[in-house]
Design an enzyme around this catalytic site. Structure first.
Site, short mmCIF file in Angstrom:
data_model
loop_
_atom_site.label_atom_id
_atom_site.label_comp_id
_atom_site.label_asym_id
_atom_site.label_seq_id
_atom_site.Cartn_x
_atom_site.Cartn_y
_atom_site.Cartn_z
N GLU B 142 18.84 3.71 -49.41
CA GLU B 142 18.11 4.99 -49.55
C GLU B 142 17.78 5.29 -51.01
OE1 GLU B 142 20.41 7.91 -47.42
OE2 GLU B 142 19.62 7.28 -45.49
N GLU B 313 18.86 3.08 -39.35
CA GLU B 313 19.87 4.09 -39.05
C GLU B 313 19.25 5.10 -38.10
OE1 GLU B 313 21.62 5.96 -42.48
OE2 GLU B 313 21.91 4.07 -43.55
#
Lengths: 641, 641, 641
Positions: B142, B313
């Site tokens: 991320e 995810e």
């Protein structure tokens, strides 16, 4: 209840002092609090002392028949001390030094300041410890006010590392307890641990929780040092500290255990705007304060003082420090006095004798105006003094119907990992307290290590930690238990319990919290006509011995009951909370009755008190000792069975 | 679509691992993601390695038939590394160091950290690059999460100066490009240029825009370094990064071009509260997420991966990091799975296998509860796996009806000089995407340098920069163009175009923006009964070949049309936007139909998907392969033509 | 009234300049303002000068018949200067340096920068002081804009200590004046006094007030240094400064006394959002500005200039710096011109000649668009110029009916100790000004040391300080006095007066303020049907000669009247304020009439002006010299008696 006043002779010309103490005595006051904040006048420079003015003030009070509560001046170290030891200053969470120029500008972890605190305390104790007027000592002033419990100073960081080492023994144990494999947060040494601020995103919740525990321990350490000196040098005097309202930054029970008496500073209107109340309630109780906020703290500090407590500062008119500062309703000052009487207070003193013309608190009312004429509160103090004389000696406050467990560690736990932004364990406890009190039940706020024997009902509004001792006392007490969501939701190391929550409660009621959700404001989960859940809801699995008393419209169980215990799986509205509590209380043999939003009752031996916080007169069917019937807004009625 | 899960063996006792991988396989999962965040467990101290636990975990997965996506652990440098090289930490816009204690505590511009990143990446690639289980690598985690793209470190300032020098050649060119005669802001050397923060008032908008471009380039540099190593040491494996939702701090297309596959982290409920939605929509879609937010990002990352994309995810239950964290509706986890299928995802994995009992994410759901029992998402994952088996191999996702140009540089441009406080090019793009999708049109989000051939309709919601290449491709594509206000409103040097906006569009439609105004919330400019403008309105002058289709009540033209293009001069309400879009789409030969707020459809070859995000069941006239009819709330229907 | 424009030739190619000045003259403009912000172009490096471009620009203007107002460029020190002397930068209240990269990046207390300011001013004065085109000098630009009056620099702290020493003489006097026995805040030396920021809680209010007074004095010092040089080197030219709207950080009267003319920068729409107006009014006057905001400042700066004042920057279209930036209504630019004429302005110039394509103000409208075509304001400037020609020479502005005392020191006093969070003396003054103006009364804003002779009515909306001189002038003026709450509530040392407020007013009306309360938003105290009090209420005791004209429903007196003076004890709603004011004005012999919310009138000799700020046309019964009947929205009517 003895009446007194906070007096700052150092702020006024000495020619006023003699008439001050004479007028205090004439008003029916019997003690003064002096000395706190006076350091720069006692010791204008390091080692140069000017005691004489304070000697004269204390002697004048004594001569007028007034007792003296002496405060140590450590909440306001003078500029010369700060300049000599700038390292005593605290740092904020942003790392910025919090400087001189107001008050409480010291770090609890500073050993240098601790030594200075000991030094001035010892000097004061030597000089006044045996004075016949001095009946009590107040340590410092309002520990933690202005967010001063937590400091980021180097001293605090070093002390935190020592505290961690003592708590966990090895850094490996710390890594395991906090679960630091997560995000590679592991430490190789306690020296690597920093304060939990200034991180890129949320710091570790156990780190934050332990930092708060550590910070609380530093307050205990600081207070203990003064207590030790005062006990030795001033035997037979009560040692007190003045706690605050709506304040949870340190463990007040722990500090209270060091004291003889817990005292607090009660500002019903000043606190109203800061409390967790609706806009409508803040308007309705603008001039009286909320019907339960004051009682909550009276009860809490009764617990902190192991039964002995005072109101050491009482609001006499508009204050200066709230966002807005309305005047009390006519009668409210007297009402607040009787509220303390009903809860068993030993003393009440108003803050302050005379409104100051200058300084940060220049707009704060006193019993006298700045021009030394009696202010609006004066006749109400007179009336309270007269009423107390009329009633004569009063019985002690007995055990209440209900124990409500309030736990600072749980408050910090919720704050460390709220999961829903507005979750607040103090607000929850206050809502439960209000529900019970509106039903006419008397409530003792108690710590989680309290003896629970003798209570009919024990409430756990948000008791995150239910360790073995509490679980056993709950089981052995014989009381019915009503527990809210989040009960037993963490171990002391801040882990989800191995067998899921509610840890420690399962022997009383066989429920398991399988899932937790928080809900933003405006989202409502209805439970038919019974009420609704907002903010927090848990998915609960229950055993065969557990009855589901109420379910949400979405099918999830909300109210679970076993023979001895009840579990609420969600944060319910006030009406539903009263409905559940009524049901549980009746089953317990209590006699709840809804008094409505405004009226509250208390009982002291065979004296009954009724307080009307609302805008409408209330008629009652008793012959009154004190008060008129109907009871006017902001009015009090007292009668005997 | 292959199913998998994010697995953190290092956070659990090893005795659980074997059952973990067996249960994964039994659930229908075929891969795990491991390794990210594990640096302190791999290298507990500089140069001391503990690979064995990871070897065992990977081997166990392999033995259970699971593929492995291996993450580099560079999002969480261990404490020992930070202490050895504190200069790797980023600084915030306020100049404060952003310390250790959570994650992403590094500065992209730090050459020291870049070297460390290369080092650990090379070591991992050497050890696992040829492992038969390893099918892909994820770089870091991320990028930019927690506002970490922009750093004020000294390294960043130095790198920015080099970047400027490379971009502008001479400081004179910089002074001219930015127009620094204004307010005497001229520089004599690149060394004089600082970060655009900490100024007395607004810093120069071109300065801020270039700082963002530079910061984005540093992310590209950082990622490229890992990609280079992984390509060499682990041939044949896909290299991916996990992007985020609602995130625009760097150019995702540019990073995507370095990768084989774009993956992203899809949290439909977690994102809902952060998205540009009304309060009513946030309540309506509380437990499903917004009907278009997920699809927007699926489409966006399909573009970033040049057609190849995964959800790496996926939300399985309540998360921990939103302000409030509600549970998904029953069915939503399965619905989200099919939404990804319909958009052509190759893989989906849930975050995470088992809910952790401690740490920042202790309240984040997993497929298993902390007590290792299946959590609420489990049966929905089973159902999805079964459904996928039932359908068998699926056709690839083809070109959509509509291309919507989304451009990071334009987002930054609007942010650098919004002119109206709430202007936000991402929110505008999402509103246009929703309008098209609600009309049943399929949409490809594409970069401004995309090949536009074959599209029927191209949308430019807020394309600030229309340079020559884009103008030519728009002209040559044959598609109809619908452009919103601010189109072509700046040159790349952030100047108003010499002949006024919309620069680059005038060859398609002869309009000129003479004046621009922004409007505070609550101000509405009606266009009769057709709808209204809020927030932004332009005064447009149009040529004789341009038809004014709609005017405001104040007389200003709002909707301008030529043979090939349409220009909207204001920010219109959703209904009016759909009205315009319907009209334009019909003229283009498409068949828009209003599906209402809750229902969305997608098409994959001859498979049709219908998703019901709303609270009301929907009846459809098809025989279903998957799903029941009527389609329940949070339900899915799949049928074949 | 002469018309002009702000011209920045240095920002444009020189080939445009000749046509610029020709087109200005053709439009009816007679002057340009140049030079401010041009330091880096005049002196690109220390000691290297490039005057020639400015010479040519000034000569071109002169040749076209334009006068020149020359600005000193000290609001924007160049980067080389900042790098050579970083200590000239200010520090914010948080202690952070406020860096280069926008404007106003200097500290008023810096002696180093004061010297640099003198140097560049002297150089400019030498070069252009005798130029025949130059008719005036503007010092710097918008002193204090972007919160730059207050600085925490070391230079400021040192200067503050000197300022305190000069004011109080001895530190003992300071301790006594501020009452520093409170909280042990006493100082032993002026060197111990710090800035009143960064304290643990609220710093001392007198400390904050004196810091503001000191900061204001530093602005005066800075301006005086430039004025002295310009007077000597450029005799016969007016010296001006451009003040701002809604700005109270320094004493504008004091700076005004150093100047020949007060000028200000009037942005009616830009200011609207920042003003103390209701949401409804901000919507109603979105495109005209509030009916009284502009007039308030015209009147205020007329006082600051001792009668001589200009609008040096006038809004021609949307600005860039407000949160949102709407376009003016058609007619508004002309209306604003006539509003200034009616108030007696000597000059008005628009900001700016041509919209810039780059930089912080790229989105700010000019008289020309970035492509050099006339912008929307152009024809309205033409119309104003034509109207002014038509009317010919106009009479001077005479004394108004009403004097409204506005005092910067009182504004700072309220801010230093507001007691109610939203108390704001500027907002109160504006509300009173609006009430009077809506009643058709003409108002002179005047300083507290103004000569009050000749006024019928003197308003004291929030005059905290009523010292002996003001008390005497009020008594001697013969005017009726209407005073609001907080009048005379403090001594200059910021103490509550010994005999309580309203200090200084008691010789006119025998009232005493016994208690003060502030009230949160939403709390209303009704006075029957007459109106209500919000925000602030005082308990007043009145003498036997004082009539209580109105009481609250709770029994407290609200409106007290004596023969010469009226005292309002609470903050009343607008309707009640007009009711009181009407009554008082009628008794004074004035003829108030309610014009409603939108219409305003002014009178200049025998010229009458009517302005329609509202959405509805207004019909009037006069033959018009200028304007049409009915008067359209944003329209003006002018007629002669």
């Amino acid at each position: 209840m003895k009446l007194g006043v906070c007096w700052y002779p150092e702020q006024w010309p000495e020619h006023l002092w003699a008439s001050d103490v004479q007028r205090m005595a004439a008003l029916g006051l019997s003690f003064v609090r002096v000395g706190e904040f006076a350091w720069s006048r006692i010791e204008p420079e390091l080692g140069r002392f000017e005691w004489e003015w304070l000697d004269r003030a204390v002697d004048l009070a004594h001569a007028a028949g007034l007792e003296v509560v002496m405060g140590t001046p450590t909440a306001t170290p003078p500029k010369w001390l700060v300049d000599a030891h700038p390292e005593i200053l605290a740092k904020g969470r942003d790392g910025q030094v919090r400087g001189f120029g107001s008050r409480r500008h010291y770090c609890f972890s500073s050993d240098v300041y601790l030594e200075q605190s000991r030094r001035i305390t010892a000097l004061m104790a030597d000089r006044y410890g045996q004075h016949p007027a001095v009946v009590a000592w107040q340590t410092d002033n309002e520990y933690g006010c202005h967010d001063t419990v937590v400091s980021m100073s180097d001293a605090a960081k070093a002390a935190f590392r020592r505290w961690l080492a003592a708590r966990y023994g090895s850094v490996k144990a710390l890594n395991t307890a906090w679960g630091l494999a997560f995000w590679s947060q592991e430490y190789r040494s306690f020296d690597e641990v920093d304060a939990p601020f200034g991180t890129v995103t949320e710091s570790h919740p156990a780190h934050r929780l332990d930092w708060q525990r550590f910070s609380s321990a530093m307050v205990e350490r600081f207070n203990a040092a003064q207590v030790e000196i005062l006990r030795a040098a001033s035997p037979g005097r009560d040692i007190v500290h003045n706690f605050m309202g709506l304040f949870t930054e340190f463990d007040h029970y722990a500090v209270g255990r060091q004291l003889d008496v817990a005292t607090w500073d009660s500002y019903p209107i000043g606190f109203l705007g800061q409390g967790p109340f609706t806009v409508a309630d803040k308007a309705r109780y603008l001039r009286t304060g909320h019907p339960d906020l004051t009682a909550f703290h009276h009860s809490l500090y009764r617990a902190c003082g192991q039964g002995r407590w005072w109101v050491i500062e009482q609001q006499p008119g508009p204050v200066n420090w709230a966002a807005w500062n309305p005047a009390p309703a006519k009668g409210a000052v007297e009402l607040w006095g009787w509220e303390a009487v009903a809860q068993g207070a030993e003393r009440m003193s108003w803050f302050r004798w005379r409104q100051a013309p200058t300084g940060q608190e220049a707009m704060h009312a006193g019993l006298n105006r700045p021009d030394n004429q009696p202010a609006a509160a004066w006749p109400e103090v007179e009336a309270l003094a007269a009423g107390l004389s009329q009633l004569g000696p009063l019985p002690p406050r007995g055990r209440s119907d209900v124990a409500l467990i309030f736990d600072y560690d749980s408050v910090w736990a919720v704050r460390s990992q709220p999961q829903g932004r507005d979750q607040d364990a103090l607000a929850t406890a206050m809502a439960w307290h209000t529900a019970a009190r509106r039903l006419g039940l008397s409530v003792d706020i108690v710590p989680p290590d309290a003896d629970l024997a003798g209570y009919d009902l024990v409430l756990l509004p948000a008791q995150v930690f239910v360790d073995e001792g509490l679980a056993r006392r709950l089981a052995e007490s014989g009381a019915t238990v009503l527990a809210g969501p989040r009960t037993g939701s963490k171990t002391r190391d801040f882990a989800i319990p191995a067998h899921l929550p509610p840890d420690g409660l399962k022997m009383l009621i066989d429920v398991t919290v399988a899932r937790v959700e928080s809900l933003p404001p405006g989202i409502v989960l209805p439970a038919g006509n019974a009420g609704q859940v907002t903010g927090w809801m848990e998915d609960v699995e229950s055993g065969s011995q557990v009855e589901t008393r109420l379910t949400l419209d979405d099918g999830r169980g909300l109210w679970f009951a076993s023979a001895r215990a009840h579990y609420l799986a969600g944060q319910v509205d006030d009406g539903l909370l009263r409905r559940v509590l009524t049901n549980v209380a009746v089953a317990t043999g209590l006699q709840p009755r809804d008094l409505g939003p405004d009226v509250r009752v208390e009982r002291l031996g065979n004296f009954n008190f009724l307080f009307n916080y609302g805008p409408v007169p209330v008629t009652i069917a008793h012959d009154l000792l004190i008060g008129q019937n109907p009871v006017l807004p902001a009015g009090v009625a007292i009668w005997r069975d």
